[in-house]
Design an enzyme around this catalytic site. Structure first.
Site, mmCIF file in Angstrom:
data_model
loop_
_atom_site.group_PDB
_atom_site.id
_atom_site.type_symbol
_atom_site.label_atom_id
_atom_site.label_comp_id
_atom_site.label_asym_id
_atom_site.label_seq_id
_atom_site.Cartn_x
_atom_site.Cartn_y
_atom_site.Cartn_z
ATOM 1 N N GLU A 59 -14.293 -3.259 4.638
ATOM 2 C CA GLU A 59 -14.332 -2.660 5.968
ATOM 3 C C GLU A 59 -15.744 -2.802 6.522
ATOM 4 O O GLU A 59 -16.734 -2.661 5.794
ATOM 5 C CB GLU A 59 -13.952 -1.178 5.866
ATOM 6 C CG GLU A 59 -14.019 -0.432 7.188
ATOM 7 C CD GLU A 59 -13.779 1.067 7.040
ATOM 8 O OE1 GLU A 59 -13.436 1.704 8.046
ATOM 9 O OE2 GLU A 59 -13.946 1.598 5.907
ATOM 10 N N CYS B 16 -9.135 1.658 5.126
ATOM 11 C CA CYS B 16 -9.755 2.845 4.554
ATOM 12 C C CYS B 16 -8.916 4.115 4.733
ATOM 13 O O CYS B 16 -7.938 4.310 4.019
ATOM 14 C CB CYS B 16 -11.161 3.003 5.149
ATOM 15 S SG CYS B 16 -12.290 3.975 4.110
ATOM 16 N N LYS C 131 -7.423 -0.189 13.352
ATOM 17 C CA LYS C 131 -7.294 0.996 12.500
ATOM 18 C C LYS C 131 -6.592 2.140 13.233
ATOM 19 O O LYS C 131 -7.044 2.596 14.282
ATOM 20 C CB LYS C 131 -8.679 1.434 12.034
ATOM 21 C CG LYS C 131 -8.686 2.540 10.976
ATOM 22 C CD LYS C 131 -10.120 2.827 10.547
ATOM 23 C CE LYS C 131 -10.208 3.844 9.435
ATOM 24 N NZ LYS C 131 -11.624 4.106 9.057
#
Length: 260
Positions: free
Chosen positions: A41, A150, A116
């Site tokens: 990331e 994440c 995301k």
């Protein structure tokens, strides 16, 4: 297909330095026979929320991925802060904020993006990044690949929603050492409950804000077996994944059909 996970440190907010560090590692992965190379990331900046850290969509980080993919004839992916072209980074409010954008660059020049879904509110990411809208699944050879970033890992429902169309989940992260057990456990859980491979890439080293990272990158089988793992050093992990194994596992153990 052979996947490689590049577990790497990141030079804080220095794209050029990170490109220089990562290019040899991508070459190493390709030399080991990898057809898909996963970076962390925010691989080019670290998990920075400095105002203005965003770059244009298709900016230097995405171009780096495309160049590496073309040079080595492999897929290369990782996330970076990108401002969507419909906002141009101008104006006020959310419109001026970047997405935490997962970019998948193919060897033929194709590019796919996932944004995301879950900004990390505990760390203030929601104040500096826009949230994406939906999961994205990409066909890579004979595999169906669904990327997440994440904090997304904590939300089982989005993994469930994509399960029937997914052979491999990718999870790229800057996951902190303080919660490393959560990272390790949730990666295996997502593989087991969805009967799919999970490829997890986490950075190592100390971020510019002082956060420590211990890596623990791994590739998990559809039965939850750890095919390959890493500790807290820079390294490249390699493992083969097979869509037939996903299909066989789901046929043998028909658990997903019983979800409510």
């Amino acid at each position: 297909m052979r996947f490689a996970v590049v577990q790497h440190d990141i030079v804080w907010e220095d794209r050029a330095a990170n490109f220089a560090r990562l290019a040899p590692q991508v070459a190493c992965a390709a030399g080991a026979g990898a057809e898909f190379v996963l970076l962390s990331e925010t691989f080019s900046t670290g998990f920075s929320m400095t105002p203005g850290i965003g770059e244009p969509e298709g900016g230097p980080s995405a171009r780096f991925l495309q160049e590496q993919a073309a040079e080595h004839g492999v897929w290369v992916a990782g996330s970076c802060p990108e401002v969507a072209p419909d906002t141009g980074g101008v104006g006020g409010g959310d419109a001026a904020l970047p997405y935490n954008s997962f970019v998948l660059a193919g060897p033929d020049g194709t590019v796919h993006r996932y944004r995301k879904l879950h900004p990390f509110t505990h760390g203030g990411e929601h104040e500096r990044f826009r949230a994406g809208e939906k999961p994205v699944t990409v066909e890579v050879g004979d595999l169906r690949v669904t990327p997440f970033i994440c904090y997304d890992l904590r939300f089982a429902d989005v993994f469930w929603s994509a399960a029937l169309d997914t052979d491999v989940y990718l999870v790229t992260a800057n996951w902190p050492a303080a919660r490393r057990l959560h990272w390790q456990t949730l990666l295996q859980a997502r593989a087991i409950e969805n009967q799919a491979y999970v490829v997890g890439c986490n950075r190592v080293g100390t971020a510019g804000d002082g956060t420590e990272h211990t890596g623990d990158s791994r590739i998990v089988s559809p039965m939850g077996e750890l095919l390959v793992t890493a500790a807290g050093v820079e390294t490249v992990l390699v493992a083969d994944v097979d869509p037939a194994e996903v299909a066989a596992t789901r046929q043998r153990l028909q658990f997903i059909a019983d979800r409510r």
